[in-house]
Design a protein around this motif. Structure first.
Motif, PDB file in Angstrom:
ATOM      1  N   ASN A   1       0.830  -1.203   0.000  1.00  0.00           N
ATOM      2  CA  ASN A   1       0.000   0.000   0.000  1.00  0.00           C
ATOM      3  C   ASN A   1       0.867   1.256   0.000  1.00  0.00           C
ATOM      4  N   PRO A   2       1.333   1.698  -1.165  1.00  0.00           N
ATOM      5  CA  PRO A   2       2.231   2.864  -1.223  1.00  0.00           C
ATOM      6  C   PRO A   2       1.624   4.143  -0.653  1.00  0.00           C
ATOM      7  N   HIS A   3       0.282   4.224  -0.588  1.00  0.00           N
ATOM      8  CA  HIS A   3      -0.370   5.428  -0.080  1.00  0.00           C
ATOM      9  C   HIS A   3      -0.354   5.496   1.443  1.00  0.00           C
ATOM     10  N   ILE A   4      -0.013   4.399   2.104  1.00  0.00           N
ATOM     11  CA  ILE A   4       0.000   4.361   3.579  1.00  0.00           C
ATOM     12  C   ILE A   4       1.406   4.672   4.085  1.00  0.00           C
ATOM     13  N   ASN A   5       1.503   5.651   4.979  1.00  0.00           N
ATOM     14  CA  ASN A   5       2.800   6.037   5.537  1.00  0.00           C
ATOM     15  C   ASN A   5       2.859   5.957   7.054  1.00  0.00           C
ATOM     16  N   SER A   6       1.758   5.570   7.685  1.00  0.00           N
ATOM     17  CA  SER A   6       1.772   5.400   9.140  1.00  0.00           C
ATOM     18  C   SER A   6       0.664   4.445   9.562  1.00  0.00           C
ATOM     19  N   ILE A   7       0.919   3.728  10.655  1.00  0.00           N
ATOM     20  CA  ILE A   7      -0.020   2.721  11.172  1.00  0.00           C
ATOM     21  C   ILE A   7      -0.053   2.818  12.688  1.00  0.00           C
ATOM     22  N   ILE A   8      -1.249   2.773  13.255  1.00  0.00           N
ATOM     23  CA  ILE A   8      -1.410   2.666  14.714  1.00  0.00           C
ATOM     24  C   ILE A   8      -2.261   1.434  14.989  1.00  0.00           C
ATOM     25  N   CYS A   9      -1.780   0.585  15.876  1.00  0.00           N
ATOM     26  CA  CYS A   9      -2.522  -0.599  16.317  1.00  0.00           C
ATOM     27  C   CYS A   9      -2.670  -0.506  17.826  1.00  0.00           C
ATOM     28  N   THR A  10      -3.911  -0.511  18.329  1.00  0.00           N
ATOM     29  CA  THR A  10      -4.099  -0.345  19.768  1.00  0.00           C
ATOM     30  C   THR A  10      -5.427  -0.952  20.209  1.00  0.00           C
ATOM     31  N   GLN A  11      -5.832  -0.681  21.470  1.00  0.00           N
ATOM     32  CA  GLN A  11      -7.010  -1.321  22.052  1.00  0.00           C
ATOM     33  C   GLN A  11      -7.863  -0.338  22.870  1.00  0.00           C
ATOM     34  N   PRO A  12      -8.413   0.696  22.273  1.00  0.00           N
ATOM     35  CA  PRO A  12      -9.302   1.591  23.034  1.00  0.00           C
ATOM     36  C   PRO A  12     -10.554   0.841  23.475  1.00  0.00           C
ATOM     37  N   VAL A  13     -11.063   1.177  24.651  1.00  0.00           N
ATOM     38  CA  VAL A  13     -12.087   0.322  25.273  1.00  0.00           C
ATOM     39  C   VAL A  13     -13.380   0.235  24.471  1.00  0.00           C
ATOM     40  N   ASN A  14     -13.809   1.314  23.810  1.00  0.00           N
ATOM     41  CA  ASN A  14     -15.088   1.261  23.101  1.00  0.00           C
ATOM     42  C   ASN A  14     -14.989   0.525  21.771  1.00  0.00           C
ATOM     43  N   LEU A  15     -13.898   0.722  21.054  1.00  0.00           N
ATOM     44  CA  LEU A  15     -13.679  -0.081  19.854  1.00  0.00           C
ATOM     45  C   LEU A  15     -13.517  -1.548  20.220  1.00  0.00           C
ATOM     46  N   MET A  16     -12.809  -1.807  21.334  1.00  0.00           N
ATOM     47  CA  MET A  16     -12.635  -3.196  21.761  1.00  0.00           C
ATOM     48  C   MET A  16     -13.938  -3.812  22.254  1.00  0.00           C
ATOM     49  N   ALA A  17     -14.857  -2.989  22.759  1.00  0.00           N
ATOM     50  CA  ALA A  17     -16.169  -3.520  23.136  1.00  0.00           C
ATOM     51  C   ALA A  17     -16.863  -4.111  21.922  1.00  0.00           C
ATOM     52  N   HIS A  18     -16.706  -3.464  20.768  1.00  0.00           N
ATOM     53  CA  HIS A  18     -17.239  -4.026  19.527  1.00  0.00           C
ATOM     54  C   HIS A  18     -16.455  -5.269  19.113  1.00  0.00           C
ATOM     55  N   ALA A  19     -15.128  -5.210  19.292  1.00  0.00           N
ATOM     56  CA  ALA A  19     -14.273  -6.307  18.834  1.00  0.00           C
ATOM     57  C   ALA A  19     -14.475  -7.588  19.634  1.00  0.00           C
ATOM     58  N   ILE A  20     -14.850  -7.480  20.905  1.00  0.00           N
ATOM     59  CA  ILE A  20     -14.994  -8.704  21.710  1.00  0.00           C
ATOM     60  C   ILE A  20     -16.433  -9.218  21.739  1.00  0.00           C
ATOM     61  N   THR A  21     -17.340  -8.493  21.093  1.00  0.00           N
ATOM     62  CA  THR A  21     -18.720  -8.992  20.985  1.00  0.00           C
ATOM     63  C   THR A  21     -19.068  -9.373  19.556  1.00  0.00           C
ATOM     64  N   GLY A  22     -18.229  -8.962  18.591  1.00  0.00           N
ATOM     65  CA  GLY A  22     -18.563  -9.189  17.193  1.00  0.00           C
ATOM     66  C   GLY A  22     -19.657  -8.264  16.699  1.00  0.00           C
TER      67      GLY A  22
ATOM     68  N   ASN B   1     -11.256  -9.720  19.303  1.00  0.00           N
ATOM     69  CA  ASN B   1     -10.502 -10.122  20.495  1.00  0.00           C
ATOM     70  C   ASN B   1      -9.005  -9.838  20.385  1.00  0.00           C
ATOM     71  N   ASP B   2      -8.662  -8.794  19.645  1.00  0.00           N
ATOM     72  CA  ASP B   2      -7.248  -8.476  19.478  1.00  0.00           C
ATOM     73  C   ASP B   2      -6.975  -6.979  19.525  1.00  0.00           C
ATOM     74  N   SER B   3      -7.447  -6.221  18.526  1.00  0.00           N
ATOM     75  CA  SER B   3      -7.018  -4.827  18.426  1.00  0.00           C
ATOM     76  C   SER B   3      -7.765  -4.135  17.300  1.00  0.00           C
ATOM     77  N   VAL B   4      -7.430  -2.856  17.099  1.00  0.00           N
ATOM     78  CA  VAL B   4      -7.880  -2.103  15.940  1.00  0.00           C
ATOM     79  C   VAL B   4      -6.639  -1.583  15.221  1.00  0.00           C
TER      80      VAL B   4
END
Length: 432
Positions: free
Chosen positions: A310-331, A378-381
């Protein structure tokens, strides 16, 4: 700027730094909570009783000598008895944190023990959690009840019935990271329960996660740090600190990377507390190799493949904020189509199964051709963008939006905008 190495500080300095961090993070009140360290002489250093947690200094920290002599300008914490009882029960523990963070107190007053198997590293850090029956605060009885739970050497954290949490560690950072991670788990579970049923990981899934952590990354020796590279390191550290300050990252988890030259990039290290990362900790990646003497994030291979495809991508953040993770652990679908401004920034956000980022790196990396943000169950965003500040902005927008969706779930069904309205947004804002 050198890394803040709490382990090298005097106990009064360690306690002052950590209680300040706990207070500023909203995990204790002006009068609540107490922390201590038992030194090699058997003396116990502890926060004072009745002194504002928001303005403590090292001079306020009390010392209770092994023979019981009290040194310092105040009274030791009223909870000193259970600190002493834990140290006597578990000699390998040298640091204790007791506080009343809201989510952990929620479990305490509902007489529940949190299951930390919502994300792999949380269970590895927190382990199994004990539960101590109620005792009068500050009493010898409470000390005995808590110490009795700590007799089970599997426990380094114990929920106190209708009270709060007490955690131990082999040093203060070990205790603090367990404390911060456990509160993150509880906040995530509470938010997730508003959305639906929580999906927990199995022991087998957690074991597979551990096995996927790279251990044989090649290194290169001929390292240079030109001015543009040093500038990127400083920018990364500022964003990491900002993420921690705003609750978007905790000390035990969060990866940031920035493309440097071609497909070479800089990435955060593994096993360095995110609060305390400094520019020298950042790891340079050249041609798939890491600079000598440093260990990059466990996600380094995926970051590399994202940049390559992906040549257009120049930065990446991977983390676990609680509200996004609330979606991630419930599907539960993270439906960005509920908020026009959020959709303009993020477009639709897909969710992928746990483990896919290890088992199909190319497939996941290719998804970022069309998606800025991807939730991993169950991992991250993962959030991607051009400039790092823009990527951080996308992360903020995503978490703020997820927070609104969690809140809305307590009010009524979501009402997303229509496909026609989405098409209008595409035209109005030139969204492809």
């Amino acid at each position: 700027m050198k890394q803040l190495d709490v382990k090298l500080m005097h106990p009064v300095e360690q306690i002052n730094v950590i209680i300040g961090r706990i207070y500023r993070s909203g995990m204790t009140t002006t009068s609540g909570g107490n922390i201590s360290i038992r030194d090699e002489n058997g003396d116990i250093w502890i926060t004072p009783s009745g002194v504002d947690k928001g303005s403590l200094t090292p001079n306020d920290i009390m010392c209770v000598k092994k023979d019981g002599t009290v040194i310092g300008p105040h009274k030791p914490s009223s909870e000193f008895p259970f600190h002493k009882a834990i140290y006597e029960t578990r000699p390998e523990l040298t640091a204790i944190i007791h506080a009343h963070p809201p989510a952990l107190v929620a479990f305490s007053i509902s007489h529940k023990v949190p299951d930390t198997k919502i994300v792999p590293q949380a269970h590895n850090i927190c382990g199994d959690i004990g539960f101590a029956p109620y005792g009068t605060p500050g009493s010898e009885d409470l000390g005995k009840k808590i110490a009795n739970e700590f007799k089970n050497t599997q426990y380094k954290a114990v929920i106190m019935e209708n009270h709060g949490i007490v955690l131990g560690g082999v040093d203060m950072m070990d205790a603090y990271q367990r404390f911060e991670t456990l509160e993150f788990c509880c906040r995530t579970i509470v938010n997730a329960r508003r959305l639906g049923e929580v999906n927990y990981l199995s022991d087998e899934q957690i074991a597979k996660y551990v096995n996927h952590i790279p251990t044989n990354i090649p290194h290169f020796m001929d390292i240079d740090y030109p001015s543009d590279e040093r500038a990127l390191r400083s920018e990364m550290v500022k964003i990491i600190r900002r993420a921690c300050d705003q609750g978007l990252m905790i000390s035990t988890y969060g990866t940031v990377s920035v493309r440097w030259r071609g497909d070479d990039f800089l990435i955060t290290p593994r096993n360095v507390a995110r609060w305390d990362i400094v520019p020298e900790d950042i790891v340079q990646i050249k041609k798939g190799m890491a600079e000598a003497g440093k260990t990059p994030s466990r996600a380094v291979a995926l970051h590399q493949r994202i940049y390559q495809l992906n040549p257009h991508i120049n930065s990446i953040i991977c983390t676990q904020p609680v509200n996004l993770m609330a979606h991630a652990i419930t599907g539960t679908k993270f439906d960005v189509r509920t908020i026009p401004e959020s959709w303009i920034f993020l477009q639709d956000v897909p969710s992928i199964p746990f483990g896919l980022i290890y088992n199909d790196i190319d497939g996941v990396a290719e998804m970022f051709n069309h998606n800025k943000v991807i939730l991993v169950e169950n991992d991250s965003v993962f959030v991607t963008g051009d400039k790092l500040l823009n990527t951080f902005d996308y992360l903020e927008v995503a978490e703020f939006s997820a927070n609104s969706l969690v809140m809305a779930s307590a009010i009524g069904p979501l009402c997303p905008i229509s496909d026609k309205e989405i098409e209008d947004l595409k035209v109005a804002f030139n969204v492809k």
